[in-house]
Design a protein around this motif. Structure first.
Motif, PDB file in Angstrom:
ATOM      1  N   PHE A   6       0.812  -1.224   0.000  1.00 55.18           N
ATOM      2  CA  PHE A   6       0.000   0.000   0.000  1.00 55.18           C
ATOM      3  C   PHE A   6       0.843   1.270   0.000  1.00 55.18           C
ATOM      4  CE2 PHE A   6      -3.433  -2.760   2.008  1.00 55.18           C
ATOM      5  CZ  PHE A   6      -4.177  -2.832   0.830  1.00 55.18           C
ATOM      6  N   ASN A   7       2.166   1.112  -0.089  1.00 47.99           N
ATOM      7  CA  ASN A   7       3.076   2.251  -0.182  1.00 47.99           C
ATOM      8  C   ASN A   7       2.867   3.241   0.972  1.00 47.99           C
ATOM      9  OD1 ASN A   7       5.178   3.714  -1.415  1.00 47.99           O
ATOM     10  ND2 ASN A   7       3.734   5.002  -2.539  1.00 47.99           N
ATOM     11  N   VAL A   8       2.765   2.678   2.175  1.00 47.61           N
ATOM     12  CA  VAL A   8       2.575   3.509   3.369  1.00 47.61           C
ATOM     13  C   VAL A   8       3.850   4.324   3.621  1.00 47.61           C
ATOM     14  CG1 VAL A   8       2.282   3.443   5.876  1.00 47.61           C
ATOM     15  CG2 VAL A   8       0.896   1.959   4.406  1.00 47.61           C
ATOM     16  N   LYS A   9       3.668   5.625   3.832  1.00 46.82           N
ATOM     17  CA  LYS A   9       4.826   6.498   4.025  1.00 46.82           C
ATOM     18  C   LYS A   9       5.002   6.940   5.474  1.00 46.82           C
ATOM     19  CE  LYS A   9       5.035   8.374  -0.681  1.00 46.82           C
ATOM     20  NZ  LYS A   9       4.150   7.391  -1.293  1.00 46.82           N
ATOM     21  N   HIS A  10       3.921   6.855   6.254  1.00 44.60           N
ATOM     22  CA  HIS A  10       3.987   7.249   7.655  1.00 44.60           C
ATOM     23  C   HIS A  10       3.180   6.246   8.482  1.00 44.60           C
ATOM     24  CE1 HIS A  10       5.745  11.088   6.468  1.00 44.60           C
ATOM     25  NE2 HIS A  10       4.779  11.205   5.568  1.00 44.60           N
TER      26      HIS A  10
END
Length: 207
Positions: A101-105
């Motif tokens: 899900f390309n979580v960045k934080h």
């Protein structure tokens, strides 16, 4: 590989649980020190642990196929080894999900989950240590109860986390992503409880 005569299934269960605990510690550390640039490196590290756990499980089952008289029923050895392996798989799935899900934080409440997953895996490991002498152990029951308590605490984190998510965000993609991550985190607690329930079932059959 140990010979059939030397193979200790109870030690093998503990060995499998160490892979689960190692995975939990990596997940916890990775999310506490989250750096999206290092996610692929951490996934490889996690996969190597999961792969080593699979090899150890297959070694156990290979010995079991040749075993004349195992210490407990064959089906129970097979089921318990798979349940422990499921814990490692469930933990790996959390990190994979974050990458997909390309979580960045990382949301702050997620860290409470990962800390509790480490605690749950430690209790699972302690239960399996006691399981070696289950007919004489005075601590096994309390270890199983502790895993059940931690699973209930994990359920509460899940309910509160998802409730707070839907109260604070109306963005569809964000809701979808974090709902799935919460679900996978909660599955880790369920997997640990499955191990505890399986141990309890084996003890009952052999008492």
């Amino acid at each position: 590989m140990k010979s059939r005569k030397e193979y200790n299934y109870f030690e093998a269960f503990i060995n499998l649980s160490k892979f689960s605990l190692n995975s939990a510690e990596i997940l916890n550390k990775t999310l506490h020190e989250f750096d999206i640039r290092k996610i692929n490196e951490k996934i490889r590290e996690m996969h190597n642990i999961e792969h080593s756990a699979d090899i150890a499980k297959h070694e156990m089952l290979e010995c079991l196929m040749k075993e004349f008289l195992p210490p407990i029923e064959r089906e129970d050895i097979n089921v318990l080894s798979q349940k422990i392996d499921d814990v490692t798989d469930a933990i790996e799935d959390v990190l994979i999900c974050i990458d997909i899900f390309n979580v960045k934080h990382i949301r702050p409440e997620i860290l409470k989950f990962t800390e509790l997953i480490v605690d749950c895996c430690k209790s699972m490991d302690s239960a399996l240590v006691e399981f070696q002498n289950f007919k004489k152990s005075k601590k096994l029951h309390s270890e199983i109860v502790e895993i059940n308590r931690l699973e209930e605490e994990g359920d509460a984190l899940y309910v509160n986390g998802v409730r707070n998510l839907y109260k604070t965000s109306g963005e569809p993609v964000e809701l979808m992503v974090w709902t799935e991550i919460f679900r996978r985190l909660e599955k880790c607690f369920d997997a640990c409880e499955d191990v505890a329930n399986t141990i309890e079932s084996i003890v009952m059959k052999n008492s």
